[in-house]
Each structure stands twice: as C-alpha cells, then as structure tokens.
Scaffold this active site. Sequence first.
Site, mmCIF file in Angstrom:
data_model
loop_
_atom_site.group_PDB
_atom_site.id
_atom_site.type_symbol
_atom_site.label_atom_id
_atom_site.label_comp_id
_atom_site.label_asym_id
_atom_site.label_seq_id
_atom_site.Cartn_x
_atom_site.Cartn_y
_atom_site.Cartn_z
ATOM 1 N N GLU A 1 17.168 16.316 3.308
ATOM 2 C CA GLU A 1 16.081 16.587 3.615
ATOM 3 C C GLU A 1 15.827 16.610 5.342
ATOM 4 O OE1 GLU A 1 12.832 16.828 0.051
ATOM 5 O OE2 GLU A 1 12.857 14.879 1.158
ATOM 6 N N LYS B 1 7.617 22.257 -3.754
ATOM 7 C CA LYS B 1 7.715 21.087 -2.934
ATOM 8 C C LYS B 1 6.487 20.582 -2.532
ATOM 9 C CE LYS B 1 9.483 17.636 -0.569
ATOM 10 N NZ LYS B 1 9.875 16.417 -1.296
ATOM 11 N N ALA C 1 8.992 8.235 -5.653
ATOM 12 C CA ALA C 1 7.546 8.068 -5.415
ATOM 13 C C ALA C 1 6.899 8.736 -6.867
ATOM 14 C CB ALA C 1 6.793 9.099 -4.386
ATOM 15 N N ALA D 1 0.742 -1.196 0.120
ATOM 16 C CA ALA D 1 -0.018 -0.154 -0.228
ATOM 17 C C ALA D 1 0.825 1.366 -0.093
ATOM 18 C CB ALA D 1 -1.062 0.007 1.244
ATOM 19 N N GLY D 2 2.099 1.083 -0.642
ATOM 20 C CA GLY D 2 2.996 2.435 -0.974
ATOM 21 C C GLY D 2 2.258 3.322 -2.301
ATOM 22 N N TYR D 3 3.176 3.987 -2.477
ATOM 23 C CA TYR D 3 2.702 4.876 -3.641
ATOM 24 C C TYR D 3 2.234 3.995 -4.975
ATOM 25 C CZ TYR D 3 4.691 8.663 -1.140
ATOM 26 O OH TYR D 3 5.222 9.828 -0.338
#
Length: 401
Positions: A172, A376, A316, A14-16
């Site tokens: 990040e 972003k 992603a 259930a990721g991207y």
Amino acid sequence: MMLAMKPNILILGAGYGGMVTAAKITKELGPNEANITLVSKHDYHYQTTWLHEPAAGTLDSDRTRMPVSQLIGGKKIDFVLGEVEQVHPEENKVSLSNGEQLDYDYVVVAVGAIPETFGVEGVFEHSFNQWTVNGARELKEHTEYMFAKYNNEPKDEYLTFVVAGAGFTGIEYLGELSVRVPELCKKYDVPLNKVKIYCVEAAPTALPGFDPELVEYAMNLLENRGVEFKIGTPISEVTENGVTLKGGEEINAETVIWATGVRGNPIIEKSGFENMRARVKVEKDLRAPGYENVFIIGDCSLIINEETERPYPPTAQIAMQQGETVVKNIKALIKGGELQEFKPDIKGTVASLGGKEAIGVVGDKKLFGTSAHFMKKMIDNRALWILGGAGLVLKKGKNPF
C-alpha cells in the site's frame, strides 16, 4: 444494607480494539454499574490503516487522527493520558511510566504492536519503521528533503528508496509512493528516471496468502510505475548506507522503509503473560489463559484460524470485532449471563495501490482496479461509522468515487 462497589474497568490503548470497546461499553453498562477508564499515551485515536497515505504525502496526516475526547464525549468514560508500563494480573493493577498505578476489576489490554525485525541488525537505527502519525510525518518530510537535496548534490542514493516487506503495509505504501514520485519530480525538477524504488521481500511471493491473480495484478501495476521487486530475498542488515541482502548485494539508499510486519507490544512480555512474539493465544472468550478478568485483543492477541491452522493476521477488522465481543463478555461477568466465543467474520480484504487502483476479495469475489478502490474507501468509512457514527464519517470520511 451495604451497596456493592462498582467494578473498575480499564481499557488500555486507543487503537481500533480499545476505541470500539470504549464506544460500545457504555451502551451495555450504565454509569451506576461500572467505572470505566480509557488509558492511552496519545490523546487521539489514529487510523493505522491509512498511514501509508500521509507517509507518501498523498493525504494530510491530520485526516488520520481524531481526538479521544470527541469519540468518548458524553459516554461517561474517564480518560487517562499516560503510557502503560506493565499489567500486574496477580494484583489487579496497571502501572504507568510516570509511576502511577491504577486498580481494576476487569482490564482490556489493547496496546497495539511494534515493528518485527526478525533479528535483522540496524532496523531501528537506520530505517523508517514507526507506522504512527508522527512516523508518517517524518517519512513524508524526509522524502521531500531527498528530492530537494538531489538538485544541490546529485547523488543516486538520495533518490533510491528501499521498502522492506511486500505485505499489505509495504504494497500500500509503494502504491502511494509510486503515484507521488512523478509529482515530486515535477516539483523539484528531477528526471523521473533518476528515482529508484525497490521492494525487498524474504517470502517467495508478494502479499503472502493473497490470491495469486490479484498479486500478479498488483505487481504488474507497480512495476509499470517503476517499482523493482526482489522477491525471496531476505535483508541481512540495514546500515547507514542502505541495505545488505543475504547474498551479499548492497543497495545504497538514503531511505529505507521497514514494513515487514509487527509483533505484539513488549508490555505483554513484561507483564508475564505466556506469549509468542508478544502475542497471547487467548481463550475463545478473549481472556488471557489463567485469568478470569484479563481480556487481550488486537495486535497482542493470537487467534488461530481453524480452517488453515494458522493465526489470523492482526487486522483492524478483527480488532474491532473483538472489541464488540469483549463488551458483551464483560457485561456477562458483571450482570450474569453466558460468555460469547469470538469468531472472526472476515467481510473482505482490500489493498490500495495508489490513485484509484486497488485489489481485494469480498466474499468469494475478486475485485480489481476502480471497483476495489471503491470498496476500500467504503471499508475505511465503515470503520469511522463504528467509532463515531455519521458525524465522524462526514468529518473524516473518504470520497469513494
């Protein structure tokens, strides 16, 4: 006259990539045309690309996650909460860790990645390496504990932070941590000059492959906030006392954050697919070589950029685009039609640097500072739009201003 059985479609993860596949597939195939099942070890999807913020404490971790039931509600998709153990492509089955087996006619393998250690000893034992919701929570709580502990026992290693890796995740996270540290110093009555933040990178530059002017901007900004870079400096070991660098230098630290990149899920190796670092060099239509009904997307797939002859990084953006292509190709296999080749459409790449600072490239334009920060946030919100439409953007979206 016998009616043909509806094909079973399994979406693993259930990721991207998995969530976009699930979100789009019911628009192409009706409930009378296929049985669709999503399998995930969590009952929520989380925005992996946001995790550097809750890990540093600048965003509530709950903002990054959303229940699967909300995202697939009303889409005629069955949900199985379980951990995939192995795909058995010769038998058209998937086994779960609880012993359950699921049959499929088509399977989409989107099971994500694990940290890449590059053979460095002690990573899993002595560093924060899990870029998950719970991993971010643990790192945030530990960081605050170190500041609190320093007041009772002022040891330098309590306020020494080593970030291994100066790729996107590392940079990040450093951006958020460097913004958060002055707040923590004020909260816990700790002098700012007692905090030491190191970024250790084996490659000869931070943000390898990124525009040098943008890299310089990012490094200067972070150095001004107190980050010390050690570039071209591999780590040879992570210990309970910190890290040992290749030249023998030791940095004593109670907090080591591992952000050197990922490799595909071990499920890929266990399932017998030909792979490199648990990533499968998929066919142009995203199928696993040698299998007509197995699609592999996201971090477990390897796509070569024909211009550079190097693999695209697992992002992603690419995983979501792969999900859209997979849906069209499964529809073509079931209902007839040509299968599509997957071609990444890189709309831009932006790295946040904490606060209202970021760097990025959109098209052929370089962005710095607040304009990159705005972009972003817009990219983050666009991902939410694709997953859940305007409602999800309103609920979880970020203010770009």
